[in-house]
Design a protein around this motif. Sequence first.
Motif, short mmCIF file in Angstrom:
data_model
loop_
_atom_site.label_atom_id
_atom_site.label_comp_id
_atom_site.label_asym_id
_atom_site.label_seq_id
_atom_site.Cartn_x
_atom_site.Cartn_y
_atom_site.Cartn_z
N ASN A 181 1.16 -16.60 88.02
CA ASN A 181 2.82 -16.37 87.83
C ASN A 181 3.57 -16.32 89.27
O ASN A 181 4.47 -17.01 89.35
CB ASN A 181 2.87 -14.93 87.00
CG ASN A 181 4.48 -14.59 86.97
OD1 ASN A 181 5.23 -15.20 86.08
ND2 ASN A 181 4.95 -13.70 87.85
N ALA A 217 6.55 -21.53 91.17
CA ALA A 217 7.92 -21.59 91.65
C ALA A 217 9.03 -21.93 90.50
O ALA A 217 10.11 -21.29 90.44
CB ALA A 217 7.96 -22.69 92.69
N HIS A 257 9.25 -20.97 87.59
CA HIS A 257 9.58 -19.92 86.60
C HIS A 257 10.65 -18.92 87.10
O HIS A 257 11.37 -18.29 86.38
CB HIS A 257 8.39 -19.10 86.31
CG HIS A 257 8.08 -17.84 87.20
ND1 HIS A 257 7.66 -18.05 88.21
CD2 HIS A 257 8.32 -16.60 86.95
CE1 HIS A 257 7.41 -16.94 88.90
NE2 HIS A 257 8.04 -16.05 88.09
N THR A 258 11.07 -19.28 88.26
CA THR A 258 11.96 -18.13 88.94
C THR A 258 13.57 -18.14 88.13
O THR A 258 14.13 -17.30 88.10
CB THR A 258 12.12 -18.30 90.59
OG1 THR A 258 12.49 -19.70 90.85
CG2 THR A 258 10.76 -17.89 91.09
N HIS A 315 13.74 -14.43 86.47
CA HIS A 315 14.51 -13.94 87.37
C HIS A 315 15.89 -13.97 87.40
O HIS A 315 16.73 -13.44 88.37
CB HIS A 315 13.77 -14.11 88.82
CG HIS A 315 12.33 -13.69 88.68
ND1 HIS A 315 11.83 -12.49 88.41
CD2 HIS A 315 11.16 -14.55 88.98
CE1 HIS A 315 10.47 -12.45 88.55
NE2 HIS A 315 10.19 -13.69 88.84
N PHE A 334 16.88 -13.74 91.50
CA PHE A 334 16.03 -14.40 92.49
C PHE A 334 16.05 -16.17 92.47
O PHE A 334 15.59 -16.62 93.65
CB PHE A 334 14.49 -13.89 92.30
CG PHE A 334 13.52 -14.35 93.25
CD1 PHE A 334 12.44 -15.07 92.82
CD2 PHE A 334 13.58 -14.03 94.50
CE1 PHE A 334 11.09 -15.45 93.85
CE2 PHE A 334 12.59 -14.37 95.61
CZ PHE A 334 11.55 -15.14 95.09
N GLY A 335 16.28 -16.30 91.35
CA GLY A 335 16.51 -17.84 91.12
C GLY A 335 17.80 -18.49 90.82
O GLY A 335 18.81 -17.66 91.06
N ASN A 391 4.84 -20.87 98.97
CA ASN A 391 3.94 -20.22 97.84
C ASN A 391 2.74 -20.46 98.16
O ASN A 391 2.22 -21.68 98.62
CB ASN A 391 4.15 -20.79 96.44
CG ASN A 391 5.51 -20.26 95.91
OD1 ASN A 391 6.70 -20.14 96.72
ND2 ASN A 391 5.68 -19.99 94.74
N LEU A 433 4.13 -15.10 98.79
CA LEU A 433 5.59 -15.58 98.57
C LEU A 433 6.31 -15.31 100.11
O LEU A 433 6.48 -14.03 100.39
CB LEU A 433 6.10 -14.92 97.44
CG LEU A 433 7.41 -15.45 96.96
CD1 LEU A 433 7.14 -16.97 96.69
CD2 LEU A 433 7.82 -14.49 96.01
N ILE A 454 11.44 -7.54 90.66
CA ILE A 454 10.69 -8.85 90.39
C ILE A 454 9.43 -8.47 89.40
O ILE A 454 9.26 -9.24 88.54
CB ILE A 454 10.38 -9.26 91.50
CG1 ILE A 454 11.53 -9.73 92.37
CG2 ILE A 454 9.48 -10.68 91.23
CD1 ILE A 454 11.36 -10.26 93.94
N ASP A 494 8.88 -9.99 85.67
CA ASP A 494 7.62 -10.95 85.17
C ASP A 494 6.78 -10.14 84.13
O ASP A 494 6.28 -10.95 83.31
CB ASP A 494 6.77 -11.11 86.33
CG ASP A 494 7.19 -12.14 87.37
OD1 ASP A 494 7.93 -13.06 86.79
OD2 ASP A 494 7.08 -11.89 88.66
#
Length: 373
Positions: free
Chosen positions: A153, A157, A159-160, A164, A168-169, A220, A230, A280, A284
């Motif tokens: 996870n 990259a 999924h951010t 998030h 974050f994304g 990453n 990260l 974060i 997740d």
Amino acid sequence: MLKNFWYAVEFADKVTRQPRKVTCLGQDFVLYRTESGGVTCLSDLCVHRGGALSMGKVTGDCIACPYHGWEYNAEGVCVKIPANAEERKIPRKARVDAYPTVERYGMVWAFLGDLPEQERPPIPHIPEHDDPTFKAVHVEMEINANYERTFENVVDASHTPFVHGTAFGNPKKPQIPDFRIRQTDWSAEADIELSPPPPGGLWGLLAKRKPQPEYVTVTNAWYLPNIVKLHVRLPIGDLLLYDFNIPLSQDRTLVKILGYRNFFTGSWADGNTRKRIEKILLQDQPVVESQRPELLPFDLSDELHVRSDGLQVAYRRRRLELIKQGWWVGGDDIITGDSPRRTATVIPSPVRRDNPELASAWVHKARTGGTAQ
């Protein structure tokens, strides 16, 4: 779960002269410091009647079982049986597994396997730890998921923007440009361009003074057996998270994080940094805990992969190679007691390889009537 690696099992400042129980690869261990300050790691299971050494007492460099007082030295050898008359010798088989330890980067590392020293994989290098321009914080959280799911996870990259969101994304720009993977036998990393959201809160105060980039480069990386890095290059500075995914069992993971930053390095900002890292993890957690199958498939074709999954695919391929070499925790590492019939993981230590004549000290009866180490 992979054996024959160095595992960071605890933050170093939590290990004292008071015995401390930790769990990794499904096995319980006890940590304590000797009089010289070194760290000892032993199996948390007295060979006599299975008492938990972590409930005992440290005297000198030895630890005494709380049940019958059997004392073990830092090498796992029993040096005292209080119930014995003075003239009675201590059986040579009276010992527990002792695992090599190293204290590095503010963590206690234990080598969980029986490989000789020259054959052991390296501990990853964390250059920020000794860099005075960086400040570190510690964060930990338990997640009810397999460690490989939490591991992948973090290295993922794509999924951010969805998990998030704007924290974050950037949900409006979820595309992942092609990236190149740099790989060794024990690690893989890639520089990935992500579209960032504008920073908010305390970090946003300083960011307002700087031009906002269209993309930021995020590195990453994974390091075997269970570490993910990260590296986020923010407009205000660098944030690096080293994520240790400690397998408590097949379905429980203790995540310990070393978080480094070279901005807002005063202690006054530590709490805010921890809060952001915890946010974060909490985003997740429900997603990872809901993944099915719970365990990572062994066959690459059992799950669909796309180009942005390159780091995960690299891990799975290397993992399969190590499984074929016998580094996977399997049936030979599971013992079963007679009464009651309970199973437990026991990872062989270098002591076993060094003392083959004592192998029977670790033999337990299996359910089938055979033996399991």
